[in-house]
Design an enzyme around this catalytic site. Structure first.
Site, short mmCIF file in Angstrom:
data_model
loop_
_atom_site.label_atom_id
_atom_site.label_comp_id
_atom_site.label_asym_id
_atom_site.label_seq_id
_atom_site.Cartn_x
_atom_site.Cartn_y
_atom_site.Cartn_z
N CYS A 114 3.31 -9.03 2.55
CA CYS A 114 3.22 -10.26 3.38
C CYS A 114 4.50 -11.03 3.94
CB CYS A 114 2.38 -11.28 2.64
SG CYS A 114 1.84 -12.67 3.67
N CYS B 114 3.88 -14.88 4.12
CA CYS B 114 4.13 -15.54 2.87
C CYS B 114 5.50 -15.54 2.15
CB CYS B 114 3.46 -14.73 1.69
SG CYS B 114 1.46 -14.28 2.41
N ASP B 115 6.21 -14.29 2.38
CA ASP B 115 7.55 -14.11 1.55
C ASP B 115 8.80 -13.85 2.73
OD1 ASP B 115 6.07 -13.99 -0.49
OD2 ASP B 115 5.65 -11.80 -0.57
#
Length: 252
Positions: free
Chosen positions: A75, A78-79
């Site tokens: 992701c 997300c990251d």
């Protein structure tokens, strides 16, 4: 984790029951619905919300499990920020790989897309977009055989050139998998309708499935975004839909 704990406490105040068990099979052919658990319980439900999520597909190679969450992820949204100024690789050749690479461009110093074949599967329009990103490059005909690291973080990947047979170490701080997801709906597959992508089909914003009174929320139906925030929104819609269903049949 703090938000999750607060949400659980809020649910407890509303007298919600939490059962530590696994649903093995369901019977939606009759109402009330029946759910059968691993520990032998039979749960009778007036309405059901399916929120079992989706699992990122993995390569199954050495180092992947060891560095999952410590340099290996699925992701970019997300990251991505954790890799600001770093060199990273994206594994995959479809639209998802292109999207991941473009999302990483706001953070990473250099992004390399690793493609197994001699061309990408991504739509021509998606591939055209890559030309606007100087920091994104593509290597074709390579398979990742191993993810290397120093026991705490990723330092590189071992690449196998499928045409020449050559094996090389490619330095990288992050490995982003973009090879797809599998919705967790094994016990629901033959019970509710699924779409062409294999996710649960829902009827618009009602979140209702093909079974009246059964709803779905989150990654188990959302193959587009797969984000916690959008899943929470779908969960609200599903909850309101379930409440409306119960109101319609005269249950307060």
């Amino acid at each position: 984790p703090e938000i999750i704990e607060r949400l659980r406490k809020q649910a407890n105040k509303q007298h919600v029951n939490f059962i530590e068990d696994t649903i093995e099979r369901v019977d939606f052919s009759q109402w009330p619905f029946k759910l059968y658990t691993e520990n032998g319980q039979i749960i009778t439900a007036l309405s059901v919300i399916i929120a079992t999520g989706a699992t990122p597909k993995r390569l199954g190679i050495p180092g992947e499990e060891l560095y999952w969450g410590s340099g290996v992820t699925a992701c970019a949204v997300c990251d991505g920020s954790f890799f600001t100024g770093e060199d990273v690789v994206v594994i995959g050749g479809g639209d998802s790989a292109v999207e991941e690479a473009m999302q990483l461009a706001a953070y990473a110093k250099k992004i390399t897309i690793l493609v197994r074949k001699d061309q990408m599967r991504a739509a021509p329009a998606m591939q055209e977009k890559l030309k606007d990103y100087e920091k994104i490059s593509i290597i074709y005909n390579v398979e990742v055989e191993k993810i290397d690291g120093d026991e705490t973080k990723v330092t590189g990947v071992i690449l196998h050139n499928t045409k020449t047979g050559e094996r090389t170490t490619y330095p990288t701080a992050g490995v982003f998998l973009a090879i797809g997801h599998t919705p967790n709906l094994a016990i629901f597959k033959d019970v509710v309708k699924t779409n062409n992508e294999g996710y649960i089909h829902v009827n618009g914003r009602t979140q209702e499935t093909s079974v009246h009174g059964v709803f779905a929320a989150g990654d188990v139906h959302d193959y587009m975004f797969r984000q916690a925030g959008s899943s929470a929104g779908y969960g609200i819609d599903a909850g309101l839909g379930a409440q409306r269903f119960l109101d319609e049949i005269g249950i307060n």
